[in-house]
Design an enzyme around this catalytic site. Structure first.
Site, mmCIF file in Angstrom:
data_model
loop_
_atom_site.group_PDB
_atom_site.id
_atom_site.type_symbol
_atom_site.label_atom_id
_atom_site.label_comp_id
_atom_site.label_asym_id
_atom_site.label_seq_id
_atom_site.Cartn_x
_atom_site.Cartn_y
_atom_site.Cartn_z
ATOM 1 N N ASP A 345 0.864 -1.205 0.029
ATOM 2 C CA ASP A 345 0.082 0.017 -0.063
ATOM 3 C C ASP A 345 0.899 1.264 -0.025
ATOM 4 O O ASP A 345 2.006 1.090 0.228
ATOM 5 C CB ASP A 345 -1.010 -0.227 1.204
ATOM 6 N N VAL A 402 -7.407 -1.873 -4.578
ATOM 7 C CA VAL A 402 -7.427 -0.433 -4.558
ATOM 8 C C VAL A 402 -8.785 -0.134 -4.628
ATOM 9 O O VAL A 402 -9.693 -0.702 -4.846
ATOM 10 C CB VAL A 402 -6.534 0.327 -5.130
ATOM 11 N N VAL A 403 -9.009 1.241 -4.434
ATOM 12 C CA VAL A 403 -10.411 1.927 -4.265
ATOM 13 C C VAL A 403 -10.996 1.900 -5.515
ATOM 14 O O VAL A 403 -10.485 1.627 -6.656
ATOM 15 C CB VAL A 403 -10.165 3.409 -3.846
ATOM 16 N N SER A 431 -15.750 -5.010 -8.160
ATOM 17 C CA SER A 431 -16.876 -5.542 -7.938
ATOM 18 C C SER A 431 -17.781 -4.956 -9.158
ATOM 19 O O SER A 431 -19.130 -5.291 -9.083
ATOM 20 C CB SER A 431 -17.436 -5.004 -6.610
ATOM 21 N N HIS A 452 -13.035 -11.377 -8.029
ATOM 22 C CA HIS A 452 -13.928 -10.747 -7.145
ATOM 23 C C HIS A 452 -14.154 -11.599 -5.808
ATOM 24 O O HIS A 452 -14.814 -12.345 -5.783
ATOM 25 C CB HIS A 452 -15.338 -10.198 -7.601
#
Length: 717
Positions: A345, A402-403, A431, A452
């Site tokens: 990260d 990640v986001v 997703s 996922h």
């Protein structure tokens, strides 16, 4: 050799002890199918007539003893009439009781699993000896059944009714030490001494040192119980088990009732009563669904095994990009199954949170005695948090988490691709974002796919493996094998907005918000969909758990991808909650408000403010029947699920149903959307859809559905 068949071989040892060896020549495991029962009948007659047999020992030529009955034969059998089913049970039980009545002592040497019919076979023996690898149980309740080969009544006579209640109700497997303590096993010895020890016990029995006659007589006699105390025990147990099982799973309670009603009967009459109970349960919708679920799960396991053999990249090390709770969960899942994980990260705080999540999950394993402190230490040590990309130069697979922003994900994926080995695989834990879109700037799109995971990672069994248009089959196979090695159930789906699970979930939410628009109380909808239909939680509560911000974003992706069915021209309840920053559990307020009681336990309560806010998008309160609530929420999901099969997004009804059960918690006793439709008939679904056609295209059946209804076709033949 006294007998040599496809499933059983029987020989007479020098000691005079006959060894009846279960060793199915056509299968990797032993199970009770029609052929095995027939051969066992023949062996029993040979042993009875021989004259030189002192005792008989049942063994296995497999790493397991007997895994149970052959479930693949059940569907045909259960579709027959009740009379035919009971006739089959009587004939099958003649084999069990025939062996039990042999005029000399019998014993089972259990080295591995003896479940269901396997344990029932062992219960016909006078003695049972296990190795430390032995595991025994009666899992029939997990299939919506009660035992059918005398297991319930024999077990109750062996270990007492209270213990038998637990075994039948939970369907759990019990290890050797627990089985020994309760009396299901008579001895536990090392695997290498199992045959020798069992043979010696039989010789001791044959010579009178062990009173096998009394043991057999006790098992065949009514239970020796004080009737008043027993009545209290039965009543308490039924109430507790009914509360635990819930109204949709009748088999556990029926098992308790069976033991209660047969307690004071001789074994023969008790088994006849068991036949009736088995027939009652076997022909329920719950049993049909749970058996189909079991068979569908075998489909997933078979595909995973094939993938492991065909994968061109064995995953021995992994990297998770993006820490936090999700990243920490993925890293934990990998490390806990023996694949070391690097957790990368850009923020130390995110790494700290990710490690806290992983350490906490390992700690729970120690707390519940699933792992040792040493195993926890090894697991934690195999996760390496880092702020640098240097650590990933030799990784086999990267899982990007990640986001959920397409630009950020695309940038991270392109950057990491430059640093990875040329044969390494990249996956995105997205997703909603198209895999093909994310692959646009990659140099090796054939080595890229979606992976996922569902939250919480350690609890949710499903992993959607999303194939892009350029993803190679070898890459898909490698990722399926890795997901399976992580202890997950992978389902391969093709790329589309929302993939499979989210694509079919959001029409369900759409049906729910339209219900609210028309005046339905969100609490009533939650109660009906949870209590009556069987979802783990209702749609309002589920939106609070998912998060209204996540829900709004995903709904917009679905609307863009499928505007004819999923777009909306008016503000809805999700928009209202989002605009008020009521995101659900993460903000302690959504449809419900969340907090803690005096003991620190989480609470969920309806909030009067919710009703005030919803007035801007909802009609005045109106009464809706349970059936109408179910129809209006479920029909859009059902139709979209069928569309996914028609479009090839999912490969089969089995994979679709398992994805819904493992990814969303679709009620297992209903078997999944395709099984649910089969049980009601396509014509009934089409008629219901036509009834609500005014609600929009999400309720419009496909042409294929109309054809299936006309021809009375089913998804499961």
């Amino acid at each position: 050799m006294l007998f040599e068949g496809q499933s059983i071989q029987c020989s007479l040892r020098e000691s005079g002890v006959a060894e009846m060896r279960f060793d199915n020549q056509n299968e990797s495991v032993n199970k009770f199918d029609r052929n095995t029962l027939q051969e066992w009948r023949q062996v029993t007659q040979i042993l009875k007539d021989h004259g030189g047999v002192k005792a008989v020992m049942a063994t296995s030529g497999k790493p397991v003893f007997i895994v149970g009955a052959d479930i693949t034969e059940f569907n045909e059998l259960f579709a027959s009439s009740r009379e035919q089913l009971i006739k089959w049970l009587v004939q099958a039980n003649e084999v069990f009781t025939g062996f039990e009545d042999l005029p000399f002592p019998t014993a089972a040497a259990i080295d591995g699993i003896a479940f269901g019919g396997g344990l029932e076979m062992c219960l016909t023996c006078d003695l049972r000896v296990g190795s430390p690898k032995a595991q025994v149980g009666l899992p029939e309740s997990k299939l919506g059944l009660v035992p059918g080969f005398g297991g319930s009544v024999r077990l109750a006579r062996l270990i007492g009714p209270d213990n038998a209640f637990e075994w039948l109700a939970t369907g759990k497997g019990y290890k050797a030490d627990k089985a020994l303590a309760l009396g299901t096993l008579d001895a536990v010895v090392a695997s290498e001494k199992l045959i020798e020890a069992t043979e010696q016990m039989l010789l001791d029995a044959a010579s009178g040192k062990i009173d096998w006659h009394s043991r057999r007589a006790e098992k065949k006699s009514p239970l020796q119980l004080n009737r008043t105390e027993a009545a209290m025990s039965f009543m308490t147990s039924k109430g507790y088990i009914a509360a635990q099982a819930g109204p949709h799973y009748p088999a556990p309670v029926r098992g308790v009732e069976l033991i209660e009603k047969s307690a004071y009967l001789p074994l023969e009459e008790a088994i006849a009563m068991e036949h009736e109970a088995f027939a009652d349960m076997a022909q329920t919708e719950q049993a049909s669904s749970l058996i189909q679920l079991f068979l569908n799960d075998q489909v997933l396991k078979k595909k995973a095994k094939i993938a492991a053999k065909t994968a061109d990249k064995a995953v021995a090390s992994a990297t998770v990009l993006g820490a936090g709770i999700m990243g920490g969960g993925i890293a934990y899942q990998s490390a806990s199954r023996g694949v070391p994980a690097i957790m990368k990260d850009i923020n130390q705080s995110a790494l700290d949170l990710g490690m806290k999540e992983a350490i906490g999950l390992f700690g729970k394993g120690v707390k519940y005695k699933k792992i040792t402190n040493e195993q926890m230490a090894q697991g934690v040590a195999s996760i390496k948090p880092t702020l640098s990309y240097d650590e990933i130069k030799h990784t086999d697979i990267v899982v990007e988490a990640v986001v959920e922003n397409p630009k950020i994900k695309a940038a991270v994926l392109s950057e990491v691709e430059e640093l990875m080995p040329a044969d390494a695989i990249i996956c995105s834990n997205t997703s909603t974002i198209s895999i093909d879109r994310l692959a646009t700037n990659l140099k090796r799109p054939e080595k890229f796919c979606g992976m996922h995971f569902f939250n919480p990672v350690h609890k949710m069994p499903l992993v959607e493996v999303i194939r892009g248009k350029d993803t190679s089959e070898e890459t898909v196979a490698s990722v399926v094998a890795y997901a399976s090695a992580m202890g997950k159930s992978p389902v391969v789906v093709n790329d589309c907005p929302g993939f499979f699970v989210n694509r079919v979930l959001f029409p369900y939410f759409g049906g729910f918000t339209k219900l609210l628009r028309d005046g339905c109380d969100f609490q009533q909808a939650d109660k009906v969909m949870h209590k009556k239909f069987g979802w783990p939680m209702g749609p309002a509560y589920l939106l609070d758990v998912v998060g209204m911000d996540t829900g709004k974003h995903a709904a917009e992706v679905m609307a863009e991808g499928f505007p004819d069915r999923m777009s909306k021209d008016e503000k809805d309840a999700i928009d209202v909650m989002f605009d008020e920053a009521r995101y659900g559990q993460k903000t302690a307020a959504g449809f419900y408000v969340y907090g803690k009681d005096k003991k620190g336990r989480p609470t969920k309560e309806a909030d009067p403010k919710t009703y005030e806010l919803l007035k801007q998008v909802c009609s005045d309160a109106k009464d809706f029947s349970d059936d109408e609530i179910i129809a209006r929420t479920m029909l859009p999901m059902i139709i979209e699920t069928i569309r996914c099969l028609e479009e090839g997004i999912i490969g089969s009804p089995a994979e679709g149903d398992m994805a819904l059960i493992y990814g969303l918690g679709f009620p297992p006793f209903r078997g999944g959307v395709f099984k649910y439709v089969d049980d009601r008939g396509m014509q009934a679904i089409v008629d219901l859809a036509n009834q609500y056609s005014q609600l929009g295209n999400a309720y419009k059946p496909t042409e294929r559905m109309l054809q299936m209804a006309k021809n009375n076709e089913k998804f499961y033949a």
